[in-house]
Design a protein around this motif. Structure first.
Motif, short mmCIF file in Angstrom:
data_model
loop_
_atom_site.label_atom_id
_atom_site.label_comp_id
_atom_site.label_asym_id
_atom_site.label_seq_id
_atom_site.Cartn_x
_atom_site.Cartn_y
_atom_site.Cartn_z
N TRP A 87 12.09 -4.37 -8.51
CA TRP A 87 11.89 -3.05 -7.94
C TRP A 87 11.02 -2.24 -8.88
O TRP A 87 10.94 -2.50 -10.08
CB TRP A 87 13.20 -2.31 -7.77
N TYR A 88 10.41 -1.19 -8.32
CA TYR A 88 9.71 -0.22 -9.17
C TYR A 88 10.76 0.61 -9.90
O TYR A 88 11.82 0.89 -9.35
CB TYR A 88 8.80 0.67 -8.32
N VAL A 142 0.27 -1.66 -6.06
CA VAL A 142 0.55 -0.24 -6.26
C VAL A 142 0.61 0.00 -7.77
O VAL A 142 1.44 -0.59 -8.46
CB VAL A 142 1.87 0.17 -5.58
N LYS A 143 -0.27 0.83 -8.25
CA LYS A 143 -0.37 1.11 -9.69
C LYS A 143 0.58 2.24 -10.09
O LYS A 143 1.01 3.02 -9.24
CB LYS A 143 -1.81 1.51 -10.05
N VAL A 163 0.87 -1.18 0.00
CA VAL A 163 0.00 0.00 0.00
C VAL A 163 0.90 1.23 0.00
O VAL A 163 1.89 1.27 0.73
CB VAL A 163 -0.90 0.03 1.26
N LEU A 164 0.58 2.21 -0.81
CA LEU A 164 1.30 3.48 -0.82
C LEU A 164 0.28 4.55 -0.43
O LEU A 164 -0.48 5.03 -1.27
CB LEU A 164 1.89 3.75 -2.20
N PRO A 165 0.22 4.90 0.86
CA PRO A 165 -0.82 5.81 1.32
C PRO A 165 -0.58 7.26 0.89
O PRO A 165 0.56 7.68 0.68
CB PRO A 165 -0.74 5.70 2.85
N ALA A 166 -1.67 8.01 0.79
CA ALA A 166 -1.58 9.45 0.55
C ALA A 166 -1.22 10.10 1.88
O ALA A 166 -1.58 9.56 2.94
CB ALA A 166 -2.92 9.97 0.04
N PRO A 167 -0.52 11.15 1.94
CA PRO A 167 -0.07 12.00 0.82
C PRO A 167 1.19 11.50 0.15
O PRO A 167 1.70 12.13 -0.75
CB PRO A 167 0.19 13.34 1.51
N GLY A 168 1.70 10.37 0.57
CA GLY A 168 2.88 9.81 -0.05
C GLY A 168 3.93 9.46 0.98
O GLY A 168 3.86 9.88 2.13
#
Length: 122
Positions: A66-67, A91-92, A18-23
């Motif tokens: 890795w991304y 994570v898109k 998960v990559l939460p906002a705000p980052g």
């Protein structure tokens, strides 16, 4: 590393990213060439190579899971559909573009130092 650890059985398959906002900050995603570098042109060619979609796809995504360090839209044409879908399951690319941030080195270092000093002096 997450996907490598999952493939090796070090993380359960039901774990999700998960990559939460705000980052959240990740590793620095930049190269620096000193102004007075003796081989500036060669260094620039290396940076161009390292940040090319082909190297990002082959070296960063396929080899290390890795991304990419560049915008994923430029890497997608270099990847087969299975690799793309495996990497961008949770994570898109849009999430990375909106919420992926490089480390703010100075503020991050100051915050770590202040947190340490609060604990060490109390």
């Amino acid at each position: 590393m997450f996907y490598s650890w999952q493939a090796n059985g070090q993380l359960p398959p039901e774990f999700k990213l998960v990559l939460p906002a705000p980052g959240m900050p990740g590793q620095p995603m930049h190269y620096v060439i000193p102004a007075k570098a003796p081989n500036k042109e060669l260094a620039e060619k290396f940076v161009e190579l390292a940040t090319s979609p082909k190297v990002q796809a082959e070296g960063i995504v396929k080899r290390f899971n890795w991304y990419p360090g560049i915008d994923a839209q430029y890497v997608q044409p270099e990847l087969d559909e299975a690799t793309w879908n495996k990497l961008f399951t949770d994570v898109k690319p849009e999430d990375l573009a909106a919420h992926g941030k490089p480390f703010p080195i100075a503020p991050y270092n100051s915050a770590i130092l202040e947190a340490y000093e609060r604990q060490a002096t109390n």
